[in-house]
Design a protein around this motif. Structure first.
Motif, PDB file in Angstrom:
ATOM      1  N   SER A 247     -49.216  -0.929  69.272  1.00 24.81           N
ATOM      2  CA  SER A 247     -50.066  -0.794  68.090  1.00 24.81           C
ATOM      3  C   SER A 247     -49.734  -1.882  67.066  1.00 24.81           C
ATOM      4  O   SER A 247     -48.631  -2.435  67.069  1.00 24.81           O
ATOM      5  N   PRO A 248     -50.679  -2.205  66.170  1.00 24.75           N
ATOM      6  CA  PRO A 248     -50.407  -3.199  65.129  1.00 24.75           C
ATOM      7  C   PRO A 248     -49.193  -2.805  64.301  1.00 24.75           C
ATOM      8  O   PRO A 248     -49.021  -1.644  63.941  1.00 24.75           O
ATOM      9  N   HIS A 249     -48.349  -3.798  64.005  1.00 26.05           N
ATOM     10  CA  HIS A 249     -47.143  -3.554  63.218  1.00 26.05           C
ATOM     11  C   HIS A 249     -47.321  -4.033  61.781  1.00 26.05           C
ATOM     12  O   HIS A 249     -48.175  -4.865  61.486  1.00 26.05           O
ATOM     13  N   THR A 250     -46.487  -3.501  60.918  1.00 19.75           N
ATOM     14  CA  THR A 250     -46.481  -3.888  59.511  1.00 19.75           C
ATOM     15  C   THR A 250     -45.075  -3.669  58.969  1.00 19.75           C
ATOM     16  O   THR A 250     -44.149  -3.317  59.716  1.00 19.75           O
ATOM     17  N   LEU A 251     -44.894  -3.875  57.691  1.00 15.41           N
ATOM     18  CA  LEU A 251     -43.630  -3.543  57.047  1.00 15.41           C
ATOM     19  C   LEU A 251     -43.627  -2.057  56.722  1.00 15.41           C
ATOM     20  O   LEU A 251     -44.500  -1.577  55.991  1.00 15.41           O
ATOM     21  N   LEU A 319     -56.300   3.171  53.702  1.00 14.29           N
ATOM     22  CA  LEU A 319     -55.919   2.086  54.602  1.00 14.29           C
ATOM     23  C   LEU A 319     -57.155   1.419  55.199  1.00 14.29           C
ATOM     24  O   LEU A 319     -57.244   0.185  55.261  1.00 14.29           O
ATOM     25  N   ALA A 320     -58.118   2.225  55.608  1.00 18.36           N
ATOM     26  CA  ALA A 320     -59.339   1.679  56.195  1.00 18.36           C
ATOM     27  C   ALA A 320     -60.102   0.828  55.185  1.00 18.36           C
ATOM     28  O   ALA A 320     -60.658  -0.226  55.532  1.00 18.36           O
ATOM     29  N   ARG A 326     -60.643  -4.711  60.318  1.00 16.83           N
ATOM     30  CA  ARG A 326     -59.398  -4.748  61.096  1.00 16.83           C
ATOM     31  C   ARG A 326     -58.885  -3.352  61.440  1.00 16.83           C
ATOM     32  O   ARG A 326     -57.984  -3.207  62.281  1.00 16.83           O
ATOM     33  N   PHE A 327     -59.440  -2.328  60.802  1.00 17.95           N
ATOM     34  CA  PHE A 327     -58.967  -0.965  61.040  1.00 17.95           C
ATOM     35  C   PHE A 327     -59.717  -0.322  62.186  1.00 17.95           C
ATOM     36  O   PHE A 327     -60.957  -0.305  62.213  1.00 17.95           O
ATOM     37  N   ASP A 328     -58.983   0.219  63.142  1.00 20.77           N
ATOM     38  CA  ASP A 328     -59.544   0.903  64.309  1.00 20.77           C
ATOM     39  C   ASP A 328     -59.101   2.361  64.240  1.00 20.77           C
ATOM     40  O   ASP A 328     -57.930   2.677  64.457  1.00 20.77           O
ATOM     41  N   ARG A 329     -60.036   3.248  63.951  1.00 20.11           N
ATOM     42  CA  ARG A 329     -59.696   4.663  63.757  1.00 20.11           C
ATOM     43  C   ARG A 329     -59.124   5.280  65.033  1.00 20.11           C
ATOM     44  O   ARG A 329     -58.142   6.029  64.984  1.00 20.11           O
ATOM     45  N   ASN A 330     -59.691   4.981  66.172  1.00 18.16           N
ATOM     46  CA  ASN A 330     -59.175   5.542  67.421  1.00 18.16           C
ATOM     47  C   ASN A 330     -57.756   5.078  67.701  1.00 18.16           C
ATOM     48  O   ASN A 330     -56.905   5.855  68.149  1.00 18.16           O
ATOM     49  N   GLU A 331     -57.513   3.811  67.417  1.00 16.12           N
ATOM     50  CA  GLU A 331     -56.172   3.268  67.606  1.00 16.12           C
ATOM     51  C   GLU A 331     -55.183   3.955  66.671  1.00 16.12           C
ATOM     52  O   GLU A 331     -54.056   4.285  67.053  1.00 16.12           O
ATOM     53  N   TRP A 336     -50.824   7.696  65.464  1.00 17.33           N
ATOM     54  CA  TRP A 336     -50.361   8.879  64.722  1.00 17.33           C
ATOM     55  C   TRP A 336     -49.682   9.869  65.659  1.00 17.33           C
ATOM     56  O   TRP A 336     -48.598  10.387  65.357  1.00 17.33           O
ATOM     57  N   ASP A 337     -50.298  10.165  66.791  1.00 18.88           N
ATOM     58  CA  ASP A 337     -49.699  11.086  67.759  1.00 18.88           C
ATOM     59  C   ASP A 337     -48.301  10.627  68.163  1.00 18.88           C
ATOM     60  O   ASP A 337     -47.336  11.399  68.146  1.00 18.88           O
TER      61      ASP A 337
END
Length: 388
Positions: A247-251, A319-320, A326-331, A336-337
């Motif tokens: 998944s996309p990473h961030t700080l 966030l969206a 760039r935001f993918d709700r399914n992703e 989250w799971d």
């Protein structure tokens, strides 16, 4: 304290972008606080500093309260050098280094880090980190203030969006990896369970992460026949960490919990204790907070964890909005799971914290219901993603 100030020589290989530290002696008095505040650009009169050790939390570092009628209230946190966590986290990673690097001094609005000065104490071989006292903004355990929680969630969304998929920049920061963050709890838990032999940093962790020894055995006892399932998640974590790592990473702050945040106002949300800052998916911060605040230590307001969904949705919407296309709700829902599963692996023992005190029948039953429900959720996630 002597007013002598000179620069600390950074060890060979240290990041050249880091600010060098002033060196001080170990006298914690009016002179120390005066000098520290002046370094922070605060020319105030300091007199009659009252010093008191704070022992009511579960911090692994020594924390002191410093109060002066003329200069206000501050908190001093000390970091022994070298630190036992250097072996697992890597030398040069941690809260003081992140501030010296400039990251926590320039947080995206409305986030605010209360640290104002760091110096090196020669006598005690410690880094001394002085912070504003923001304890008035910390919510009490079991408190549910939706307005202030929304301030926090909006601020977290801003942090995560600001660093979203900046992989090259994140690689340059003094933060830990996703796997290191998981390993920090999983390996000591496995040692306590007898699956591995405690050696090296794990031995140190068992002594310094003070909640592990009293709570992990109780948690394993309450799991009963599900203990093997839980320990497998700890030991064979590559099965789910690998998917989460896609998944996309961030700080991420890495330890978002009630005692580390102070939502003072909509435009000032203080975030401190950055020792576990990491490069990880944004949902890891959210799930960590969710597990602690709504699963392990839920507010006594009669609401179920499912009743907090609108609050989680608020973070997602923030966030969206910031990420746009760039935001993918399914992703995000997949992340989250798996982030919830990560929190369960690392913090599951907190579910049995109430049993450390009075074990009345109602408390025992309430804890067992939560444990059973958490295991069911973990099994749902492992089944959904074919992790077992």
């Amino acid at each position: 304290m002597s007013s002598r100030i000179r620069k600390q020589v950074l060890p060979k290989g240290a990041r050249t972008s880091l600010e060098e530290l002033p060196m001080i002696d170990g006298n914690l008095n009016d002179d120390y606080l005066t000098s520290a505040l002046r370094r922070a650009g605060r020319d105030v009169v300091v007199d009659d500093v009252e010093v008191r050790e704070l022992t009511d939390g579960r911090q692994s570092n020594k924390v002191l309260s410093l109060k002066s009628k003329s200069a206000g209230a501050y908190v001093l946190k000390t970091f022994p050098q070298p630190n036992w966590r250097d072996t697992v986290f890597g030398k040069g990673n941690g809260e003081t280094t992140l501030w010296r690097h400039g990251v926590t001094r320039r947080l995206v609005s409305p986030l605010h880090c209360p640290t104002i000065d760091i110096a090196y104490c020669e006598e005690q071989t410690e880094e001394w980190m002085l912070m504003e006292d923001v304890s008035h903004g910390i919510m009490g355990r079991g408190v549910y203030d939706e307005k202030r929680l929304r301030w926090l969630l909006k601020a977290l969304a801003a942090l995560h969006a600001h660093h979203w998929e900046e992989d090259e920049k994140l690689a340059m920061l003094p933060i830990i990896s996703l796997e290191t963050h998981v390993r920090y709890f999983a390996e000591p838990i496995l040692a306590l369970a007898g699956r591995t032999e405690p050696t090296g940093w794990v031995t140190d962790a068992l002594e310094n992460i003070t909640v592990l020894k009293p709570l992990v055995p109780v948690f394993l006892e309450e799991l009963k026949h599900d203990a093997g399932f839980y320990l497998d998640l700890c030991q064979h974590r590559e099965n789910w960490v690998r998917i989460l790592a896609e998944s996309p990473h961030t700080l991420t702050h890495g330890d978002i919990r009630r005692a580390n945040v102070a939502p003072i106002a909509a435009d000032k949300v203080s975030l401190f204790d950055w020792d576990m800052a990491s490069c990880a998916p944004a949902a890891c911060d959210l799930a960590w907070f969710w597990f602690l605040h709504f699963w392990a230590y839920p507010p006594q307001d009669g609401l179920d964890v499912e009743d907090r969904e609108s609050l989680r949705e608020y973070y997602v919407e923030c966030l969206a909005h910031l990420l746009g296309e760039r935001f993918d709700r399914n992703e995000f829902e997949r992340t989250w799971d798996l982030s919830w599963l990560k929190a369960f692996v690392q913090l599951g023992f907190c579910l049995t914290d109430p049993l450390a005190g009075s074990r009345d029948s109602k408390t025992v039953e309430r804890v067992r219901v939560r444990v059973r429900r958490a295991v069911d959720e973990a099994r749902r996630i492992t089944g959904k993603y074919a992790l077992s």
